[in-house]
Design a protein around this motif. Structure first.
Motif, mmCIF file in Angstrom:
data_model
loop_
_atom_site.group_PDB
_atom_site.id
_atom_site.type_symbol
_atom_site.label_atom_id
_atom_site.label_comp_id
_atom_site.label_asym_id
_atom_site.label_seq_id
_atom_site.Cartn_x
_atom_site.Cartn_y
_atom_site.Cartn_z
ATOM 1 N N GLU A 111 -5.223 -10.319 -31.904
ATOM 2 C CA GLU A 111 -4.599 -11.158 -32.824
ATOM 3 C C GLU A 111 -4.932 -12.659 -32.178
ATOM 4 O O GLU A 111 -4.363 -12.769 -30.981
ATOM 5 C CB GLU A 111 -3.225 -10.839 -32.919
ATOM 6 C CG GLU A 111 -2.279 -11.642 -34.092
ATOM 7 C CD GLU A 111 -1.034 -10.957 -34.264
ATOM 8 O OE1 GLU A 111 -0.295 -11.816 -34.930
ATOM 9 O OE2 GLU A 111 -0.673 -10.053 -33.905
ATOM 10 N N LEU A 112 -5.122 -13.511 -33.138
ATOM 11 C CA LEU A 112 -5.212 -14.835 -32.609
ATOM 12 C C LEU A 112 -4.973 -15.915 -33.870
ATOM 13 O O LEU A 112 -5.312 -15.664 -34.916
ATOM 14 C CB LEU A 112 -6.620 -15.109 -31.923
ATOM 15 C CG LEU A 112 -7.797 -15.304 -32.639
ATOM 16 C CD1 LEU A 112 -8.776 -16.322 -32.243
ATOM 17 C CD2 LEU A 112 -8.435 -13.888 -32.917
ATOM 18 N N GLU A 113 -4.551 -17.045 -33.145
ATOM 19 C CA GLU A 113 -4.537 -18.027 -34.333
ATOM 20 C C GLU A 113 -5.254 -19.136 -34.044
ATOM 21 O O GLU A 113 -5.286 -19.436 -32.612
ATOM 22 C CB GLU A 113 -2.949 -18.496 -34.089
ATOM 23 C CG GLU A 113 -2.519 -19.562 -35.313
ATOM 24 C CD GLU A 113 -1.177 -19.724 -35.803
ATOM 25 O OE1 GLU A 113 -0.520 -18.967 -36.227
ATOM 26 O OE2 GLU A 113 -0.609 -20.740 -35.017
ATOM 27 N N GLY A 130 -8.012 -8.232 -35.508
ATOM 28 C CA GLY A 130 -9.258 -7.583 -35.133
ATOM 29 C C GLY A 130 -9.305 -6.435 -34.229
ATOM 30 O O GLY A 130 -8.223 -6.291 -33.714
ATOM 31 N N SER A 131 -10.265 -5.623 -34.062
ATOM 32 C CA SER A 131 -10.631 -4.472 -33.328
ATOM 33 C C SER A 131 -12.027 -4.181 -32.939
ATOM 34 O O SER A 131 -12.722 -4.824 -33.806
ATOM 35 C CB SER A 131 -9.830 -3.133 -33.826
ATOM 36 O OG SER A 131 -10.513 -2.863 -34.812
ATOM 37 N N VAL A 132 -12.101 -3.526 -31.733
ATOM 38 C CA VAL A 132 -13.442 -3.293 -31.434
ATOM 39 C C VAL A 132 -13.605 -1.890 -31.727
ATOM 40 O O VAL A 132 -12.879 -0.909 -31.423
ATOM 41 C CB VAL A 132 -13.535 -3.528 -29.959
ATOM 42 C CG1 VAL A 132 -14.779 -3.246 -29.369
ATOM 43 C CG2 VAL A 132 -13.303 -5.072 -29.850
ATOM 44 N N ALA A 133 -14.683 -1.424 -32.291
ATOM 45 C CA ALA A 133 -15.169 -0.165 -32.475
ATOM 46 C C ALA A 133 -15.975 0.438 -31.432
ATOM 47 O O ALA A 133 -16.746 -0.529 -30.859
ATOM 48 C CB ALA A 133 -15.937 0.179 -33.792
ATOM 49 N N HIS A 134 -15.976 1.390 -30.942
ATOM 50 C CA HIS A 134 -16.506 1.917 -29.897
ATOM 51 C C HIS A 134 -16.854 3.521 -29.755
ATOM 52 O O HIS A 134 -16.232 4.190 -30.814
ATOM 53 C CB HIS A 134 -15.911 1.836 -28.524
ATOM 54 C CG HIS A 134 -14.448 2.214 -28.503
ATOM 55 N ND1 HIS A 134 -14.219 3.586 -27.958
ATOM 56 C CD2 HIS A 134 -13.191 1.777 -28.837
ATOM 57 C CE1 HIS A 134 -12.836 3.763 -28.044
ATOM 58 N NE2 HIS A 134 -12.400 2.650 -28.660
ATOM 59 N N ALA A 135 -17.880 3.886 -29.192
ATOM 60 C CA ALA A 135 -18.205 5.493 -29.364
ATOM 61 C C ALA A 135 -17.523 6.054 -28.389
ATOM 62 O O ALA A 135 -17.147 5.413 -27.404
ATOM 63 C CB ALA A 135 -19.948 5.279 -29.316
#
Length: 142
Positions: A111-113, A130-135
């Motif tokens: 989270e960022l402003e 946001g989030s990071v999708a990973h395998a």
């Protein structure tokens, strides 16, 4: 059905019917997807939010139309991380970069402003999640 010609005709008719049915299903799905996309665009416009996706492997980025509008960038311009970072206020760029690197490293939501400066000089404050999708094995894929 002992007559080979009759068998071929029956199989052709059956396959044609199956193809028609599947084509109708796909046409309906496409219609629903297009409708949902229009609803998302409208929801983002009304809510004053935008979205983006960054492929960390290739560096390719995609922005929603509303994000272009929020950044004051022409929608025909390429959506790149460098273009996004250039829109971020110079005093906030290091924090944005560090947040992105930490999210990629820790595979945790972020989270960022940050402030952005539009081409006409206006300063807007944007809040992002946001989030990071990973395998499996934590190999970053998005």
């Amino acid at each position: 059905l002992s007559d080979p010609e009759l068998t071929r005709d029956a199989i052709r008719a059956m396959l044609a019917e199956m193809v028609d049915e599947r084509t109708n299903q796909l046409t309906n799905m496409i219609g629903r997807i297009e409708h949902n996309e229009k609803m998302l665009v409208e929801a983002q416009r009304v809510g004053g939010v935008g979205s983006w996706e960054l492929d960390l492997a290739t560096g390719e980025m995609a922005w929603s139309r509303q994000l272009y509008d929020l950044l004051g960038i022409d929608p025909t311009d390429d959506a790149t991380y460098d273009a996004y970072l250039a829109a971020v206020h110079p005093d906030d760029r290091a924090a944005v970069s560090e947040t992105m690197e930490q999210a990629k490293r820790d595979l945790q939501p972020f989270e960022l402003e940050r402030r952005v400066v539009t081409p006409d000089g206006r300063i807007r404050v944007l809040h992002g999640y946001g989030s990071v999708a990973h395998a499996p094995g934590n190999h970053v894929i998005d």
